[in-house]
Write a protein that holds these residues in place. Structure first.
Motif, mmCIF file in Angstrom:
data_model
loop_
_atom_site.group_PDB
_atom_site.id
_atom_site.type_symbol
_atom_site.label_atom_id
_atom_site.label_comp_id
_atom_site.label_asym_id
_atom_site.label_seq_id
_atom_site.Cartn_x
_atom_site.Cartn_y
_atom_site.Cartn_z
ATOM 1 N N GLU A 1 0.817 -1.220 0.000
ATOM 2 C CA GLU A 1 0.000 0.000 0.000
ATOM 3 C C GLU A 1 0.847 1.265 0.000
ATOM 4 O O GLU A 1 0.635 2.170 0.789
ATOM 5 C CB GLU A 1 -0.931 -0.017 1.216
ATOM 6 N N SER B 1 -0.842 -5.112 4.460
ATOM 7 C CA SER B 1 -2.083 -5.745 4.011
ATOM 8 C C SER B 1 -1.731 -7.147 3.538
ATOM 9 O O SER B 1 -0.662 -7.362 2.972
ATOM 10 C CB SER B 1 -2.668 -4.938 2.845
ATOM 11 N N ARG C 1 -8.559 8.591 13.450
ATOM 12 C CA ARG C 1 -8.864 7.367 12.699
ATOM 13 C C ARG C 1 -7.646 6.497 12.440
ATOM 14 O O ARG C 1 -7.778 5.429 11.855
ATOM 15 C CB ARG C 1 -9.441 7.737 11.342
ATOM 16 N N PHE D 1 -3.052 -2.138 13.252
ATOM 17 C CA PHE D 1 -4.489 -2.395 13.345
ATOM 18 C C PHE D 1 -4.788 -3.746 12.725
ATOM 19 O O PHE D 1 -3.897 -4.402 12.176
ATOM 20 C CB PHE D 1 -5.308 -1.268 12.688
ATOM 21 N N GLU E 1 -9.647 -9.506 5.328
ATOM 22 C CA GLU E 1 -9.545 -9.257 3.891
ATOM 23 C C GLU E 1 -9.993 -10.475 3.085
ATOM 24 O O GLU E 1 -9.298 -11.483 3.045
ATOM 25 C CB GLU E 1 -8.083 -8.949 3.531
ATOM 26 N N TYR F 1 -2.025 -1.964 -7.899
ATOM 27 C CA TYR F 1 -2.637 -3.233 -8.341
ATOM 28 C C TYR F 1 -4.078 -3.091 -8.834
ATOM 29 O O TYR F 1 -4.725 -4.068 -9.179
ATOM 30 C CB TYR F 1 -2.611 -4.251 -7.196
ATOM 31 N N GLU G 1 -13.417 5.858 6.396
ATOM 32 C CA GLU G 1 -13.406 4.686 5.516
ATOM 33 C C GLU G 1 -13.272 3.409 6.346
ATOM 34 O O GLU G 1 -12.328 3.248 7.112
ATOM 35 C CB GLU G 1 -12.225 4.837 4.561
ATOM 36 N N ILE G 2 -14.208 2.494 6.186
ATOM 37 C CA ILE G 2 -14.115 1.218 6.907
ATOM 38 C C ILE G 2 -13.708 0.072 5.986
ATOM 39 O O ILE G 2 -13.206 -0.943 6.452
ATOM 40 C CB ILE G 2 -15.424 0.857 7.672
ATOM 41 N N GLY H 1 -11.816 -0.770 2.046
ATOM 42 C CA GLY H 1 -11.191 -0.342 0.805
ATOM 43 C C GLY H 1 -10.888 -1.584 -0.020
ATOM 44 O O GLY H 1 -10.394 -2.575 0.518
ATOM 45 N N ARG I 1 -8.552 -6.487 -9.152
ATOM 46 C CA ARG I 1 -7.090 -6.480 -9.300
ATOM 47 C C ARG I 1 -6.702 -6.549 -10.771
ATOM 48 O O ARG I 1 -7.381 -7.207 -11.572
ATOM 49 C CB ARG I 1 -6.474 -7.675 -8.559
ATOM 50 N N PHE J 1 -11.365 -7.022 -0.820
ATOM 51 C CA PHE J 1 -11.279 -5.781 -0.053
ATOM 52 C C PHE J 1 -10.714 -6.056 1.331
ATOM 53 O O PHE J 1 -10.530 -7.219 1.725
ATOM 54 C CB PHE J 1 -12.655 -5.091 0.050
ATOM 55 N N GLY K 1 -11.131 -2.588 8.000
ATOM 56 C CA GLY K 1 -10.379 -2.265 9.215
ATOM 57 C C GLY K 1 -11.270 -2.459 10.435
ATOM 58 O O GLY K 1 -12.278 -1.777 10.597
ATOM 59 N N ARG L 1 -11.849 0.613 12.922
ATOM 60 C CA ARG L 1 -12.746 1.666 12.418
ATOM 61 C C ARG L 1 -14.205 1.226 12.564
ATOM 62 O O ARG L 1 -15.073 2.026 12.898
ATOM 63 C CB ARG L 1 -12.450 1.938 10.951
HETATM 64 O O1 4AD Z 1 -7.809 1.038 2.065
HETATM 65 P P1 4AD Z 1 -6.700 0.163 2.566
HETATM 66 O O2 4AD Z 1 -5.348 0.750 2.634
HETATM 67 O O3 4AD Z 1 -6.749 -1.120 1.655
HETATM 68 C C1 4AD Z 1 -5.853 -2.147 1.642
HETATM 69 O O4 4AD Z 1 -4.934 -2.288 2.397
HETATM 70 C C2 4AD Z 1 -6.174 -3.216 0.643
HETATM 71 N N1 4AD Z 1 -4.929 -3.888 0.269
HETATM 72 C C3 4AD Z 1 -7.151 -4.193 1.251
HETATM 73 C C4 4AD Z 1 -7.593 -5.242 0.277
HETATM 74 O O5 4AD Z 1 -8.126 -4.883 -0.772
HETATM 75 N N2 4AD Z 1 -7.435 -6.509 0.618
HETATM 76 O O6 4AD Z 1 -7.079 -0.355 4.030
HETATM 77 C C5 4AD Z 1 -8.260 -1.087 4.238
HETATM 78 C C6 4AD Z 1 -8.979 -0.605 5.483
HETATM 79 C C7 4AD Z 1 -9.449 0.842 5.431
HETATM 80 O O7 4AD Z 1 -10.678 0.947 4.749
HETATM 81 C C8 4AD Z 1 -9.601 1.174 6.904
HETATM 82 O O8 4AD Z 1 -10.784 0.621 7.424
HETATM 83 C C9 4AD Z 1 -8.440 0.409 7.518
HETATM 84 O O9 4AD Z 1 -8.101 -0.628 6.630
HETATM 85 N N3 4AD Z 1 -7.288 1.268 7.763
HETATM 86 C C10 4AD Z 1 -6.889 1.710 8.975
HETATM 87 N N4 4AD Z 1 -7.409 1.537 10.197
HETATM 88 C C11 4AD Z 1 -6.769 2.104 11.247
HETATM 89 N N5 4AD Z 1 -5.629 2.801 11.142
HETATM 90 C C12 4AD Z 1 -5.057 2.985 9.916
HETATM 91 N N6 4AD Z 1 -3.911 3.662 9.831
HETATM 92 C C13 4AD Z 1 -5.698 2.436 8.773
HETATM 93 N N7 4AD Z 1 -5.403 2.410 7.452
HETATM 94 C C14 4AD Z 1 -6.379 1.698 6.855
#
Ligand code: 4AD
Ligand code: MG
Length: 435
Positions: A168, A188, A219, A224, A228, A334, A358-359, A361, A365, A403, A406, A409
């Motif tokens: 990421e 991730s 947030r 965390f 996924e 990706y 955001e909960i 993401g 791919r 997806f 988190g 969150r």
């Molecule tokens: O949107 P993110 O960065 O997505 C991914 O890591 C993808 N690779 C996941 C995937 O598609 N398998 O992070 C996903 C979620 C976010 O929507 C949020 O809920 C949480 O992880 N998140 C955090 N929660 C707490 N502290 C942080 N620093 C966070 N960063 C992301």
């Protein structure tokens, strides 16, 4: 000797003599009566000691109990409408396992404490009713999310924590020494999920992930937990549905099984009620930008949604909202492009109501080998570390999507917490690595 009973089950033992093991929560004295409150992790019960009904030394022993002294208590269970929970314990004996000294009392008293003090004492603060309620809801959210995938024939495949490269973006990587080499803490499990999806079709991983977030927001954590899923041959619509069904399932579980905890947290269940039902509202990024601009946001087309934008947008809807089709330039390497408008990514972010951000993401791919190689180069990612990932595009490349949700969150939103730090037992943040 009477048998040990959990406080939560005392109502099944009316009139019986029982033993309770736990800690002293509070002690009130009223003339010839003592009202100690005990907690054992399953609940709270008020004890009653009548001076004339017990030997003088028992009365004195109860009277001298200090807050958080660990105890074994014997008594008779009595129904009493005035007692919290409807039952009380008529105490006949008490043994202090470790008495907290009077001159070195438990640091967290019923008076107000500042947040930094409480965070420094997080190891003790967890015993409070409020933190206890959050722990219970956290357990329920995790159990519900796992049940959701298990019941839909997903196979749990764990992803590693030491990884050779970024998933990421390189700005939030934690680097660690790995013998004579460097490794990074995972951001991730997704890349490994993609390999697993080719093995089992539908997979999920659940574990801690790490982001060297320099941001001090309500947030962001640096460590965390993320659940996924990844699904072979799925498209954007499939995972949007999967995401909203997951969230609705989790909310439903908490509402039906944890109403008492929500009450302790003074969280109005009516705010969560609509989220039991799918579908959730959808927006494409183009329209999200227009709405935001009309509400006074500075956002320009092409930019990412900031925290304030997410809050503004989420306030428009009583349920989580799914925002899809962001410009590829603000998303990870990706992400597959939209065939109709290649400048957009086939992606989705789910934003929680009431400004919790955001909960979820995720997205579709990139399955195309050439394009993926190009993206890896454009993003200046170390090609060698991604050779195994490219193999997934060399040997039976397949469309797939997934997806990450988190957990903290989601808990922060469901519990109505001001800051995500209370949603995890021992938060790790920019300025916090202890206790
Ligand atoms: O949107 P993110 O960065 O997505 C991914 O890591 C993808 N690779 C996941 C995937 O598609 N398998 O992070 C996903 C979620 C976010 O929507 C949020 O809920 C949480 O992880 N998140 C955090 N929660 C707490 N502290 C942080 N620093 C966070 N960063 C992301
Ligand atoms: Mg994201």
């Amino acid at each position: 000797m009477p048998s040990v009973v959990d406080i939560r089950n005392l109502s099944h033992h009316e009139g019986e003599s029982v033993r309770v093991q736990g800690w002293v929560y509070n002690l009130r004295e009223s003339g010839k009566l003592l009202f100690p409150i005990f907690r054992d992790g399953t609940g709270l019960v008020q004890g009653v000691v009548v001076k004339s009904a017990v030997p003088a030394e028992v009365f004195e022993r109860v009277r001298s109990l200090t807050q958080e002294t660990s105890v074994r208590v014997e008594g008779t269970v009595r129904a009493d409408a005035r007692a919290p929970g409807g039952f009380e314990l008529q105490v006949s004996g008490v043994e202090a396992v470790q008495a907290v000294p009077v001159d070195a009392p438990y640091p967290i008293t019923p008076k107000e404490h500042g947040i930094e003090f409480l965070m420094d004492h997080r190891h003790l603060w967890l015993r409070s009713s409020r933190q206890h309620a959050i722990l219970g809801i956290r357990h329920e959210v995790i159990k519900a999310a796992r049940d959701f995938f298990d019941d839909r024939s997903f196979t749990l495949v764990d992803a590693p924590i030491f990884t050779p490269a970024a998933c990421e973006g390189t700005t939030t990587l934690f680097e660690v020494d790995y013998f004579d080499d460097k490794a990074y803490l995972t951001q991730s499990g997704q890349l490994y999920n993609e390999a697993a999806a080719a093995a089992v079709g539908k997979t999920y991983c659940f574990g801690p992930v790490f982001r060297a977030e320099k941001s001090k927001t309500r947030r962001h954590l640096t460590e965390f937990w993320m659940i996924e899923p990844e699904v072979a041959f799925a498209g954007l619509e499939d995972i949007c549905k999967l995401g909203e069904e997951l969230v609705a399932f989790v909310v439903d579980r908490v509402l039906s099984r944890r109403s008492r905890e929500l009450e302790t947290l003074e969280r109005d269940p009516a705010r969560l009620e609509p989220c039991r039902q799918t579908p959730f509202p959808r927006l494409v990024y183009d329209d999200a930008v227009k709405i935001l601009q009309s509400k006074g946001s500075e956002i320009q087309w092409g930019g990412d949604l900031g925290g304030a934008d997410e809050t503004l947008l989420s306030q428009e809807f009583p349920k989580p909202v799914l925002v899809t089709h962001y410009p590829s330039q603000v998303k990870a390497f990706y992400m597959a492009p939209d065939p109709e408008r290649p400048e957009l990514a086939l992606c989705v972010d789910m934003l929680a109501p009431e400004g919790h951000g955001e909960i979820i993401g995720g997205g579709v791919r990139l399955a195309d080998y050439e394009l993926l190689v190009k993206r890896i180069e454009e993003n200046r990612l170390p090609r060698a570390a991604f050779e195994w990932y490219l193999d997934l595009r060399r040997y039976g490349a397949f469309p797939h999507a997934g997806f990450g949700m988190g957990i903290e969150r989601v808990i922060g939103w469901i519990c109505g917490l001001e800051h995500v730090r209370e949603s995890i037992p021992f938060p790790r943040m920019l300025y916090r690595l202890t206790p």
